[in-house]
Structure formats: structure tokens, C-alpha cells
Design an enzyme around this catalytic site. Structure first.
Site, mmCIF file in Angstrom:
data_model
loop_
_atom_site.group_PDB
_atom_site.id
_atom_site.type_symbol
_atom_site.label_atom_id
_atom_site.label_comp_id
_atom_site.label_asym_id
_atom_site.label_seq_id
_atom_site.Cartn_x
_atom_site.Cartn_y
_atom_site.Cartn_z
ATOM 1 N N HIS B 16 0.816 -1.216 0.000
ATOM 2 C CA HIS B 16 0.000 0.000 0.000
ATOM 3 C C HIS B 16 0.850 1.267 0.000
ATOM 4 O O HIS B 16 0.410 2.310 -0.475
ATOM 5 C CB HIS B 16 -0.932 -0.009 1.217
ATOM 6 C CG HIS B 16 -0.207 -0.139 2.527
ATOM 7 N ND1 HIS B 16 0.297 -1.331 2.982
ATOM 8 C CD2 HIS B 16 0.117 0.773 3.457
ATOM 9 C CE1 HIS B 16 0.882 -1.150 4.147
ATOM 10 N NE2 HIS B 16 0.806 0.123 4.454
ATOM 11 N N HIS B 79 2.279 5.253 14.580
ATOM 12 C CA HIS B 79 1.115 4.366 14.509
ATOM 13 C C HIS B 79 1.507 2.957 14.940
ATOM 14 O O HIS B 79 2.683 2.595 14.944
ATOM 15 C CB HIS B 79 0.438 4.369 13.137
ATOM 16 C CG HIS B 79 1.279 3.951 11.963
ATOM 17 N ND1 HIS B 79 2.531 4.424 11.702
ATOM 18 C CD2 HIS B 79 1.008 3.107 10.928
ATOM 19 C CE1 HIS B 79 2.996 3.903 10.570
ATOM 20 N NE2 HIS B 79 2.100 3.088 10.089
#
Lengths: 99, 168
Positions: B16, B79
């Protein structure tokens, strides 16, 4: 184990063998009894605690029909049941895991 | 290769980090691209100083080419993807990192230890290497922040920023 999960995500033939004869497929890989059992059971929580890389485990969870929320919850359940993550970097912010 | 040692892959399926930006930037797929990957996933992680040096080497190679080239660095800041903490974002850490990036402070950008990053920004925070490489490529230039917003459902703070060489 992580090579198997990688191949499952990337190779359609491996996925077909997974459907046809998963336990036979597992004999191609050098696995401990605990690893083999966790894979056969689709025990995402235990696989997470064992230290499977999250980028691989998330796809295996999807293959096992886990919705995203169920996958996240399964990892939390794994921590509660099996203890902190044993290896790797995919741990929680409260330190429940290997460094 | 004279400045930074690299590896080369004949086969590569993009993730991605490459495909999502290309989907939006080049929907027709009609511009040649050279994909580059920096290991941000697992040890041995690329040292931050080498990520910066890699950016400098990319710049040197781009300057030697006749084509007009855009360098795009993609990745998250703080994250914790694919963990029970997925969705957590350390906005203060992100903004501090972006401040360092925007002024292209090499020492500050490469001053994080992996242990500090892991503790404060999660294992996803290791992806600062792509930002740092861009800063290296634009050494001597500063950046402009277009947007930053923590978006828990995306499990990351989403940001777009640019470094322009026009200031040189």
C-alpha cells in the site's frame, strides 16, 4: 511459520493447498507442535503472542474470515490468555511484549 | 552505489505504501516510476543517518539525469498498525517530528533512537525513514506542510508535505 503465512498471502497455489490439505501443506515447513496447532486452529491470538509479524498475520486473519474488529479483538484476547508477546516488534504500548 | 550500498530485486509486489499514492497520483499509470524500498519493518532496520544519506545519493542520481523527476516518500509517522493498539496516534510526537522535517534539521531528524521511536511512535513509527530520505534528497531546503490530521480509523496521522528545490 512466517514464510508459510507469506506464501499463503502471495501464492494462489499455496492457498489452494491450504484449502485441499492444510495439514499436508504444513509438513513442508519446519514448525513446532505449538505453531502447527495454532495454525490449524486459526488461533490468531496465540499466533500474535508468538510474535508473528502483524503485516503477515493480518492477512492470515482475513483468510480465516476474521473481520478487522474481530482480528484486533483476537490479539487482545491472545494477550489475556497467553501473556505478553514473546518476540518481535508488534507489541502494545503498555509494554506487553518483547522489546 | 558509490555512496550508499543497495540491494536489487527482480521480483517485487508493491504494498500500500507504493500503490495507494500511485493510484491517486498516476491513475493512468503513464509515467515511468522507479520503486525504492527502505526497510522500516524489522531488524536490522536502516539506520536513520543512512536513510538521510540514501536521500542525498538519490538526489545526486536525479541531478545527473535529464528527466524531470519527482521524489515521493510515503509512510506513516506514529502508529501501531496490526496490534491491539491499532488506531492509537501520538499527535504531539508527530507534530514534533514534522517540525524537525519542515526545517530539514538533519541532526534532529536522525537523532531518534529506534527504542525511543518504538516507545513513543510504535513500530509503525519506524517509517520516518522515508520522510528522512526525502529530507536528505532536499538537503538545504525546507518544507511546506499542506495538511496533518490524526485519523484513528486509518490508524495513523495523515499528512502531506513538500520540499521544493526552488529555494536553492
Amino acid at each position: 511459520m512466517q514464510k508459510l503465512l507469506y506464501n499463503l498471502n502471495r501464492d494462489a497455489q499455496v492457498r489452494q493447498r491450504c484449502e485441499d490439505d492444510f495439514e499436508g501443506l504444513l509438513t513442508d515447513y519446519d514448525l513446532t507442535d505449538e505453531e502447527r496447532e495454532a495454525l490449524v486452529d486459526g488461533n490468531i491470538g496465540l499466533l500474535y503472542v508468538m510474535g508473528v509479524n502483524g503485516q503477515l498475520l493480518m492477512h492470515y486473519a482475513a483468510l480465516r474470515q476474521y473481520a478487522w474488529d474481530e482480528y484486533i479483538a483476537a490479539m487482545g484476547d491472545g494477550l489475556a490468555r497467553y501473556g505478553p508477546v514473546r518476540h518481535g516488534l508488534y507489541t502494545t504500548t503498555d509494554g506487553q511484549g518483547a522489546v | 552505489m558509490a555512496d550508499v550500498d543497495l540491494a536489487y530485486a527482480e521480483e517485487w509486489k508493491f504494498d500500500h505504501g507504493i500503490m495507494v499514492p500511485l493510484h491517486f497520483l498516476l491513475p493512468e499509470g503513464d509515467v515511468p516510476i522507479i520503486p525504492v524500498n527502505i526497510n522500516c519493518q524489522g531488524p536490522p532496520l536502516t539506520p536513520l543517518a543512512r536513510a538521510y544519506a540514501f536521500g542525498r545519493a538519490l538526489r545526486k542520481a536525479c541531478d545527473a539525469a535529464v528527466e524531470r523527476i519527482a521524489l515521493i516518500g510515503t509512510g506513516g509517522i506514529s502508529h501501531w498498525p496490526a496490534t491491539p493498539d491499532s488506531g492509537k496516534i501520538n499527535e504531539a510526537w508527530d507534530r514534533e517530528f514534522l517540525d524537525r522535517w519542515l526545517v530539514n534539521d538533519r541532526a534532529a531528524l536522525t537523532g531518534y533512537t529506534d527504542q525511543e521511536t518504538w516507545r513513543d511512535a510504535g513500530q509503525g513509527g519506524f517509517e520516518i525513514r522515508t520522510f528522512i530520505a526525502v529530507a536528505g534528497a532536499a538537503e538545504g531546503c525546507t518544507g511546506e506542510l499542506y495538511c496533518y490530521a490524526p485519523i484513528p480509523i486509518f490508524a495513523v496521522g495523515c499528512t502531506v508535505a513538500r520540499m521544493s528545490l526552488r529555494s536553492l
